[in-house]
Design a protein around this motif. Sequence first.
Motif, mmCIF file in Angstrom:
data_model
loop_
_atom_site.group_PDB
_atom_site.id
_atom_site.type_symbol
_atom_site.label_atom_id
_atom_site.label_comp_id
_atom_site.label_asym_id
_atom_site.label_seq_id
_atom_site.Cartn_x
_atom_site.Cartn_y
_atom_site.Cartn_z
ATOM 1 N N GLU A 1 32.849 70.206 34.878
ATOM 2 C CA GLU A 1 32.357 70.070 34.629
ATOM 3 C C GLU A 1 30.960 69.820 35.550
ATOM 4 O OE1 GLU A 1 32.187 70.968 31.449
ATOM 5 O OE2 GLU A 1 34.481 70.785 30.587
ATOM 6 N N VAL A 2 29.814 71.086 35.980
ATOM 7 C CA VAL A 2 29.008 70.853 37.134
ATOM 8 C C VAL A 2 27.809 69.673 36.869
ATOM 9 C CG1 VAL A 2 28.108 72.926 36.092
ATOM 10 C CG2 VAL A 2 28.063 71.856 38.799
ATOM 11 N N VAL A 3 27.848 70.039 35.211
ATOM 12 C CA VAL A 3 26.182 69.645 34.810
ATOM 13 C C VAL A 3 26.396 67.787 35.447
ATOM 14 C CG1 VAL A 3 24.385 68.482 33.077
ATOM 15 C CG2 VAL A 3 25.081 70.683 33.852
ATOM 16 N N ARG A 4 27.996 67.149 34.454
ATOM 17 C CA ARG A 4 28.473 65.893 34.532
ATOM 18 C C ARG A 4 28.523 65.442 35.863
ATOM 19 N NH1 ARG A 4 32.315 63.274 30.465
ATOM 20 N NH2 ARG A 4 32.066 60.679 30.791
ATOM 21 N N ASP A 5 28.976 66.217 37.007
ATOM 22 C CA ASP A 5 29.723 66.278 38.857
ATOM 23 C C ASP A 5 28.259 65.728 39.422
ATOM 24 O OD1 ASP A 5 32.457 66.104 37.251
ATOM 25 O OD2 ASP A 5 31.888 68.376 38.175
ATOM 26 N N VAL A 6 26.798 66.425 38.381
ATOM 27 C CA VAL A 6 26.253 66.193 39.767
ATOM 28 C C VAL A 6 24.911 65.201 39.297
ATOM 29 C CG1 VAL A 6 23.486 67.894 40.137
ATOM 30 C CG2 VAL A 6 26.427 69.148 40.225
ATOM 31 N N LEU A 7 25.064 64.863 37.701
ATOM 32 C CA LEU A 7 24.067 63.962 37.212
ATOM 33 C C LEU A 7 24.078 62.797 36.672
ATOM 34 C CD1 LEU A 7 21.806 66.445 35.293
ATOM 35 C CD2 LEU A 7 21.176 66.137 37.468
ATOM 36 N N GLU A 8 25.836 62.710 36.821
ATOM 37 C CA GLU A 8 26.156 61.466 36.395
ATOM 38 C C GLU A 8 25.253 60.276 37.615
ATOM 39 O OE1 GLU A 8 29.734 60.653 33.745
ATOM 40 O OE2 GLU A 8 30.417 60.827 35.094
ATOM 41 N N PRO A 9 26.138 60.828 38.359
ATOM 42 C CA PRO A 9 26.160 59.888 39.973
ATOM 43 C C PRO A 9 24.239 59.344 40.353
ATOM 44 C CG PRO A 9 27.621 61.806 40.678
ATOM 45 C CD PRO A 9 26.168 61.552 39.347
ATOM 46 N N ARG A 10 23.129 60.215 39.255
ATOM 47 C CA ARG A 10 21.952 60.254 39.807
ATOM 48 C C ARG A 10 21.477 59.303 38.253
ATOM 49 N NH1 ARG A 10 19.085 65.481 42.683
ATOM 50 N NH2 ARG A 10 17.366 63.641 42.343
ATOM 51 N N GLY A 11 22.041 58.835 36.989
ATOM 52 C CA GLY A 11 21.662 58.172 36.640
ATOM 53 C C GLY A 11 21.629 57.895 34.918
ATOM 54 N N VAL A 12 22.113 60.025 35.079
ATOM 55 C CA VAL A 12 22.716 60.533 33.080
ATOM 56 C C VAL A 12 23.703 60.171 32.971
ATOM 57 C CG1 VAL A 12 22.589 62.802 32.261
ATOM 58 C CG2 VAL A 12 20.832 62.458 34.075
ATOM 59 N N GLU A 13 23.718 59.408 31.575
ATOM 60 C CA GLU A 13 24.585 58.955 31.060
ATOM 61 C C GLU A 13 25.194 60.278 30.151
ATOM 62 O OE1 GLU A 13 26.528 54.913 28.125
ATOM 63 O OE2 GLU A 13 23.867 55.738 29.192
ATOM 64 N N PHE A 14 26.619 60.345 30.784
ATOM 65 C CA PHE A 14 27.801 60.960 29.105
ATOM 66 C C PHE A 14 28.626 60.909 28.230
ATOM 67 C CE2 PHE A 14 26.044 63.395 32.942
ATOM 68 C CZ PHE A 14 25.606 64.424 32.343
ATOM 69 N N GLY A 15 28.571 61.646 27.157
ATOM 70 C CA GLY A 15 29.531 60.286 26.067
ATOM 71 C C GLY A 15 29.661 61.622 24.564
ATOM 72 N N SER A 16 29.863 60.811 23.448
ATOM 73 C CA SER A 16 30.009 61.861 22.923
ATOM 74 C C SER A 16 29.125 61.481 21.580
ATOM 75 C CB SER A 16 31.456 61.717 22.593
ATOM 76 O OG SER A 16 32.210 60.783 21.833
ATOM 77 N N VAL A 17 29.088 61.954 20.700
ATOM 78 C CA VAL A 17 28.413 61.792 19.003
ATOM 79 C C VAL A 17 29.207 62.498 18.308
ATOM 80 C CG1 VAL A 17 26.292 62.186 17.939
ATOM 81 C CG2 VAL A 17 26.062 61.838 20.383
ATOM 82 N N ALA A 18 29.555 61.313 17.065
ATOM 83 C CA ALA A 18 30.188 61.438 16.335
ATOM 84 C C ALA A 18 29.595 62.348 15.072
ATOM 85 C CB ALA A 18 30.846 60.397 15.121
#
Length: 392
Positions: free
Chosen positions: A256-273
């Motif tokens: 999950e390359v986008v999550r791996d790179v951007l989560e440490p830079r402040g982008v929040e990942f999760g789920s929408v119902a």
Amino acid sequence: MFRLSVEEYAERVADLPVRPSAVQVEQLQWAVHRVAAEDLRSPVDLPLFRNSQMDGFAARSADVAGAPVELPVVAEIPAGAVEPRPLAHGGVARIMTGAPLPDGADCVIPVEDTTDAGDGRVRIERGRGIGEYVRNRGSDVHSEEVLVPAGTLLEPRHLAALAAAGVAEVPVLGHLSVPIITTGAELLPPGEPLTPGRIYDANRVALETGLAVNGIGVGLRRRTSDDPSEFAAAFEEVHRASLVITSGGVSKGAYEVVRDVLEPRGVEFGSVAMQPGGPQGIGVVDGTPVLCFPGNPVSTQVSFAVFARPLLRRVAGLPPIEADAAELAHAVSSVPGRRQFLRGLRTGGIVEIVGGPGSHLVAAMARANVLVDVPAETTELAAGETVRVLPL
């Protein structure tokens, strides 16, 4: 990590600090598909002067009231004529479409209603009343009236009207430039030969054209593999922008390359119902808003329509695309607990579901013209029930 409803996540997207475009002045030929930054007023009356609607004969209605009558042709008035001489009683002037009407004339006899009587005379077969086939000055628009309202996406018809009024340049909202990064080692650009395990990249085209038809310029385009260093380098190239949109690499699995790179830079990942489009990412990196969509092609398109499009149209100065209602053509079953955005084909007030709920069904998406919004608590809908539909 967030778990949000569609409404909650839509509010977060709407609150992203996307900078409005600055106003630019453009020549008409470069202003097509730009947004008018203010009310564009006509500097002149249109038509500019009283002129003929037809090829025919300018006449006094009183002189032709007893038609059929024969009258002398006392003048020729071509288009572009300057201040034709006043029309005397008892005569007519041959006139071309768009040519100025002479003083004294109050109607035009179409050439089809006449025959040549010889010796410089014309036979008027049918009389006309005051104002028939006459275009009066200002009958289209008066000077200082709004010709094109602010917020209009300028099409050729708007620019032609402005040109007719003598307007040479217009203030428009500057292009908001949005870069796109699509991710996945399996992706190939359309047109290249397929190799085992590879698929064509539909998301880049969907996002580019989605931006374009909603008044947004497309910035840099990048396609990367699942190598974090490759994605990080691509992001560094594009991230000084009004907004960055990515697709793929946002779930909880491996690669999950986008999550791996951007989560440490402040982008929040999760789920929408919702389904499709559950995995999402949102944040601001070095002052630049970022939206991260899932990689399945239907998920990307649904995410764009539900979340990105309202934000971008607002910033571009365009009116929102509002949901409305339609009746189901047939019964529908839905998965409980997740809000479904099913693909539908609306014809008039009736909508038919096309294809299944799968996020890979791009052919079904292509046949659809609306998303059918099925609430999370709904499991069955009968034929004829009214549903909320969002135009695509």
